[in-house]
Enzyme design. Sequence first.
Site, short mmCIF file in Angstrom:
data_model
loop_
_atom_site.label_atom_id
_atom_site.label_comp_id
_atom_site.label_asym_id
_atom_site.label_seq_id
_atom_site.Cartn_x
_atom_site.Cartn_y
_atom_site.Cartn_z
N TRP A 90 20.37 23.02 86.77
CA TRP A 90 21.35 22.00 87.18
C TRP A 90 20.70 20.65 87.46
O TRP A 90 21.37 19.64 87.56
CB TRP A 90 22.08 22.46 88.45
CG TRP A 90 23.06 23.58 88.25
CD1 TRP A 90 23.28 24.29 87.09
CD2 TRP A 90 23.95 24.12 89.23
NE1 TRP A 90 24.25 25.23 87.30
CE2 TRP A 90 24.68 25.16 88.60
CE3 TRP A 90 24.20 23.84 90.57
CZ2 TRP A 90 25.65 25.89 89.29
CZ3 TRP A 90 25.16 24.59 91.26
CH2 TRP A 90 25.88 25.60 90.61
N LYS A 91 19.40 20.63 87.64
CA LYS A 91 18.66 19.40 88.00
C LYS A 91 19.29 18.78 89.25
O LYS A 91 19.75 19.52 90.12
CB LYS A 91 18.63 18.44 86.81
CG LYS A 91 18.11 19.13 85.54
CD LYS A 91 17.75 18.18 84.45
CE LYS A 91 17.25 18.96 83.25
NZ LYS A 91 16.79 18.14 82.16
N HIS A 143 8.34 22.13 85.11
CA HIS A 143 9.27 21.43 84.22
C HIS A 143 8.69 20.06 83.87
O HIS A 143 8.03 19.43 84.70
CB HIS A 143 10.63 21.28 84.92
CG HIS A 143 11.69 20.77 84.00
ND1 HIS A 143 11.80 19.45 83.67
CD2 HIS A 143 12.66 21.42 83.31
CE1 HIS A 143 12.81 19.30 82.82
NE2 HIS A 143 13.34 20.49 82.59
N GLU A 181 9.95 17.24 83.77
CA GLU A 181 10.32 16.16 84.69
C GLU A 181 9.44 16.20 85.95
O GLU A 181 9.13 15.16 86.53
CB GLU A 181 11.82 16.26 85.03
CG GLU A 181 12.66 15.80 83.86
CD GLU A 181 14.04 16.43 83.75
OE1 GLU A 181 14.54 17.01 84.73
OE2 GLU A 181 14.62 16.34 82.64
N GLY A 187 19.94 22.49 80.36
CA GLY A 187 20.18 21.47 81.37
C GLY A 187 21.63 21.02 81.35
O GLY A 187 22.52 21.69 81.89
N GLY A 188 21.89 19.90 80.69
CA GLY A 188 23.22 19.28 80.69
C GLY A 188 24.36 20.25 80.42
O GLY A 188 25.38 20.24 81.13
P1 PGA Z 1 18.80 19.55 78.51
O1 PGA Z 1 17.67 19.92 79.58
O2 PGA Z 1 19.44 20.86 78.08
O3 PGA Z 1 19.75 18.66 79.25
O4 PGA Z 1 18.11 18.88 77.37
C1 PGA Z 1 16.91 21.09 79.43
C2 PGA Z 1 15.90 21.18 80.55
O5 PGA Z 1 15.38 20.14 80.97
O6 PGA Z 1 15.60 22.26 81.05
#
Ligand code: PGA
Length: 256
Positions: free
Chosen positions: A10-11, A95, A97, A233-234
């Site tokens: 979900w970030k 991750h 990020e 993610g998204g």
């Molecule tokens: P994304 O992110 O599906 O939005 O590209 C994937 C992730 O960072 O795990």
Amino acid sequence: MRSKAVVGNWKLNGSLVGNETLLKALLREIPRDNPVACVVCVPSPYLAQVRALLEGSGIAWGGQDLSRFAQGAYTGEVSGRMLVEFGSRYVIVGHSERRTIFGETDAVCTEKYVAAREAGLVPIFCVGETLQERERGETHEVLGRQVDALLQRFGAPGLDRGIVAYEPVWAIGTGKTATAAQADEAHAFIRRRIGAKDPDVAARLPILYGGSVKAANAAELFAMPNVDGGLVGGASLVAEEFLAIWRAAVAKVKGS
Ligand code: PGA
């Protein structure tokens, strides 16, 4: 057969109201006896809510990061034990990020992996190259370095019962997905790298693909022999998208 998983990341997204709507929609479809692990990795403040909604269901949950420390004077950190206290079974480690925005090195990611194992969590260890690295032909070198950081610390047995996620940095949140062939090639490389140390561990290690996975491309990616599911993610924030991705993984399990 290797176990399969679809993991939502979900970030920095969510709200009490929105989480409940999303999870209730997932619960309507995902059975308790689930052939593909379905996991949501949520911001820590929502763990209590997520546990209350998901306990006893076919959906597991976890954190997106953890401290490399077990306890003490480390302001802002969340330990593996704290995640476990709220019923988490999984945690994302390394991750991109975290690596790029928060400066986590291979050494820090390895320590976090150790901390996750010590807490009894299943680490989902992320690796992946940037666009420049891919264009310079350094993909294998980068993946090799990231995987070796773990292997050197632990040997291959340290990866047993863990999960690796291949997430090319250029595909994360960009709408650009690696082709199924590019993903499979990278996954096969990671598997060979670990297999050189221990073929059995490598053969049973689930390797997920992450980077703009969506309903429209999941089946094609999951059809590849080395792709054991997705880190999403998204699309994990939209119930219908996430469910369609999970269904694509179930279809692979049932078809094989
Ligand atoms: P994304 O992110 O599906 O939005 O590209 C994937 C992730 O960072 O795990």
